[in-house]
Scaffold this active site. Structure first.
Site, PDB file in Angstrom:
ATOM      1  N   ASP A   1     -38.791 -42.201 121.629  1.00 24.44           N
ATOM      2  CA  ASP A   1     -39.313 -41.203 122.682  1.00 24.44           C
ATOM      3  C   ASP A   1     -38.434 -40.302 122.575  1.00 24.44           C
ATOM      4  O   ASP A   1     -37.385 -39.779 122.707  1.00 24.44           O
ATOM      5  CB  ASP A   1     -38.953 -41.997 124.140  1.00 24.44           C
ATOM      6  CG  ASP A   1     -39.108 -40.947 125.207  1.00 24.44           C
ATOM      7  OD1 ASP A   1     -39.233 -39.831 125.099  1.00 24.44           O
ATOM      8  OD2 ASP A   1     -39.116 -41.606 126.272  1.00 24.44           O
TER       9      ASP A   1
ATOM     10  N   PHE B   1     -34.844 -43.740 129.972  1.00 20.07           N
ATOM     11  CA  PHE B   1     -35.947 -43.211 130.887  1.00 20.07           C
ATOM     12  C   PHE B   1     -37.052 -42.791 130.081  1.00 20.07           C
ATOM     13  O   PHE B   1     -37.256 -42.155 129.022  1.00 20.07           O
ATOM     14  CB  PHE B   1     -35.351 -41.755 131.528  1.00 20.07           C
ATOM     15  CG  PHE B   1     -36.146 -41.214 132.662  1.00 20.07           C
ATOM     16  CD1 PHE B   1     -36.085 -41.861 134.000  1.00 20.07           C
ATOM     17  CD2 PHE B   1     -37.110 -40.479 132.427  1.00 20.07           C
ATOM     18  CE1 PHE B   1     -36.754 -41.504 135.096  1.00 20.07           C
ATOM     19  CE2 PHE B   1     -37.971 -39.798 133.532  1.00 20.07           C
ATOM     20  CZ  PHE B   1     -37.777 -40.353 134.635  1.00 20.07           C
TER      21      PHE B   1
ATOM     22  N   LYS C   1     -41.668 -32.097 127.140  1.00 21.78           N
ATOM     23  CA  LYS C   1     -40.752 -31.186 127.610  1.00 21.78           C
ATOM     24  C   LYS C   1     -40.602 -29.710 126.733  1.00 21.78           C
ATOM     25  O   LYS C   1     -41.516 -28.975 126.919  1.00 21.78           O
ATOM     26  CB  LYS C   1     -39.441 -31.777 127.749  1.00 21.78           C
ATOM     27  CG  LYS C   1     -39.167 -32.757 128.517  1.00 21.78           C
ATOM     28  CD  LYS C   1     -37.746 -33.027 128.637  1.00 21.78           C
ATOM     29  CE  LYS C   1     -37.442 -34.195 129.974  1.00 21.78           C
ATOM     30  NZ  LYS C   1     -37.246 -33.609 131.465  1.00 21.78           N
TER      31      LYS C   1
HETATM   32  N1  PLP Z   1     -38.779 -39.536 128.182  1.00 22.04           N
HETATM   33  C1  PLP Z   1     -37.768 -38.980 128.312  1.00 22.04           C
HETATM   34  C2  PLP Z   1     -36.773 -39.292 127.103  1.00 22.04           C
HETATM   35  C3  PLP Z   1     -37.543 -38.255 129.296  1.00 22.04           C
HETATM   36  O1  PLP Z   1     -36.293 -37.513 129.272  1.00 22.04           O
HETATM   37  C4  PLP Z   1     -38.489 -37.766 130.256  1.00 22.04           C
HETATM   38  C5  PLP Z   1     -38.111 -36.865 131.304  1.00 22.04           C
HETATM   39  O2  PLP Z   1     -37.116 -36.590 131.745  1.00 22.04           O
HETATM   40  C6  PLP Z   1     -39.893 -38.450 130.073  1.00 22.04           C
HETATM   41  C7  PLP Z   1     -39.937 -39.579 129.029  1.00 22.04           C
HETATM   42  C8  PLP Z   1     -40.787 -38.207 131.383  1.00 22.04           C
HETATM   43  O3  PLP Z   1     -41.320 -37.092 131.186  1.00 22.04           O
HETATM   44  P1  PLP Z   1     -42.427 -36.379 132.146  1.00 22.04           P
HETATM   45  O4  PLP Z   1     -41.481 -36.048 133.308  1.00 22.04           O
HETATM   46  O5  PLP Z   1     -42.890 -35.385 131.445  1.00 22.04           O
HETATM   47  O6  PLP Z   1     -43.325 -37.345 132.323  1.00 22.04           O
END
Ligand code: PLP
Length: 398
Positions: free
Chosen positions: A220, A135, A249
């Site tokens: 990520d 994700f 986050k």
């Molecule tokens: N990357 C990861 C690993 C995530 O868990 C999330 C959100 O859950 C995101 C990116 C996306 O982040 P945002 O919702 O702040 O755009």
């Protein structure tokens, strides 16, 4: 339905199936709804409220900065963003930073940076290899990067340039690498995809492959970063260093902020090639400075590691007691349990009735992502509620 829920139904686009609770206040690991009911919060804004709700260190930093300077164009220097950059660089293996507002935006930036690198150093290579069940966010490009059909299918055709392969398989990445590949993008542990922990040597093997092929490794760490899995950054537990890392986050503990970080050699943007109006604004950066300092100065990652082990032991104990729990997984305070059938929604509802907030991360799995300042007694309390819910479930099923 309370009046807020009625108004929401009238005015909002239907992007989320909400639980019937209107939250109005929070403190530490507790939140209260509009009628004064108290809940123990093991969702923490989806792994965001690292210092819990309204930590005094954070609210003070926000208040102080709000009275000084909230926003300025990035054409000017502002103090909190430089302080935050220094803090992140000095405590990580990365050397340069770009600030933005969310995880998706940070990953978009990482994608653009890797493509820029590909143009400059890899004969125009632009493809990024990502993994199934990953994700990376909700923008169109990040939906293409995210290896989950349910996020992708409604928006096909998607932007080109992402190849989704099996997670935790070095062979899958090997066979996807071509002369078009500029990077591999991975979560050290997949969060939204169900808390999937790869083999201990997976990242090392990916790192070695990236080195061999001369391509970039993007981690990520939007969910795993800032102490969540028991180290300041996830990569520190796997003996690898990424070329690019993204954060969001927990960085602002609730204040929206994201960061794109890179090694010097990968930080190839030139002025004008990337930007963000709100990215790096003094208010969000002052909040993040307070959060990151608190996390480091109070060894929150070390505490998270121990609390995670304690929480995991409690969950494993329950797995022994309730045969419909088939797996306990995760690290630090990014944990999940899986059930033999799709009972996640019923269990989440039953927990809510008993004033415990948990996240149904898959139809058959719950995720536990409490604030990093959760105490042992709060973990005991949460486990106690879960046990009651599971007992009742077991009785009703018979
Ligand atoms: N990357 C990861 C690993 C995530 O868990 C999330 C959100 O859950 C995101 C990116 C996306 O982040 P945002 O919702 O702040 O755009």
């Amino acid at each position: 339905m309370d009046k807020w829920q009625e108004l929401e139904a009238k005015y909002f686009m239907r992007t989320v199936k909400r639980l019937r609770v209107t939250l109005v206040r929070g403190r530490g690991c507790r939140v209260w709804d509009a009628s004064g009911r108290e809940y123990l919060d093991f969702v923490g804004g989806w792994a965001v409220n690292s210092l819990g709700h309204c930590h005094p260190v954070l609210t003070r930093a926000i208040r102080d900065q709000a009275g000084k300077l909230i926003q300025a164009s990035n054409q000017y220097y502002t103090v909190p963003q430089v302080e935050l950059a220094e803090l992140l660089v000095k405590n990580s293996c990365l050397e340069r930073v770009f600030f933005c507002n969310s995880g998706a935006e940070a990953n978009e930036g990482a994608t653009k940076l890797a493509r820029r690198y590909g143009k400059l150093h890899l004969k125009g290579a632009y493809e990024i290899i990502t993994t199934h069940s990953s994700f990376h966010g909700r923008t169109l490009a990040m939906v293409a990067a995210t290896g989950q059909h349910k996020f992708q299918d409604p928006y096909i055709p998607l932007p080109d340039g992402f190849v989704n392969v099996e997670y935790n398989s070095i062979e899958a990445i090997k066979s996807a690498v071509s002369d078009k590949t500029c990077a591999v993008m991975l979560e050290p542990i997949q969060g939204e995809g169900g808390v999937n922990v790869p083999a201990d040597d997976y990242l090392k093997k990916v790192r070695a492959l990236c080195d061999e092929k001369g391509i970039l490794l993007i981690l990520d760490e939007v969910q795993t970063g800032l102490g969540r899995i028991g180290s300041l950054f996830g990569y520190q537990q796997y003996g690898v260093e990424p070329d690019i890392m993204t954060l969001a986050k927990g960085l602002g503990s609730g204040v929206p902020i994201g960061a794109l970080m890179a090694k010097e050699r990968a930080a190839v943007f030139q002025p004008g090639e990337h930007g963000s109006t709100f990215g790096g604004n003094p208010l969000a950066c002052a909040a993040a400075v307070a959060v990151v300092k608190y996390i480091i100065e109070n060894d929150i990652p070390g505490k998270v590691m121990k609390l995670g082990e304690y929480f995991t032991a409690g969950l494993l104990q329950m797995k022994q007691e309730f045969p419909f729990i088939t797996q306990v997984r995760g690290r630090g305070l990014l944990l999940a349990i899986e059930f033999s059938t799709d009972i996640g929604e019923q269990i989440t509802d039953a927990c809510l009735e008993r004033r415990l907030l948990v996240n149904r991360v898959k139809p058959n799995a719950l995720r536990f992502i409490p604030p990093l300042i959760v105490t042992k007694s709060e973990i005991d309390e949460g486990l106690g509620i879960l046990r009651e819910v599971f007992k009742k479930w077991q009785v009703e099923r018979k």
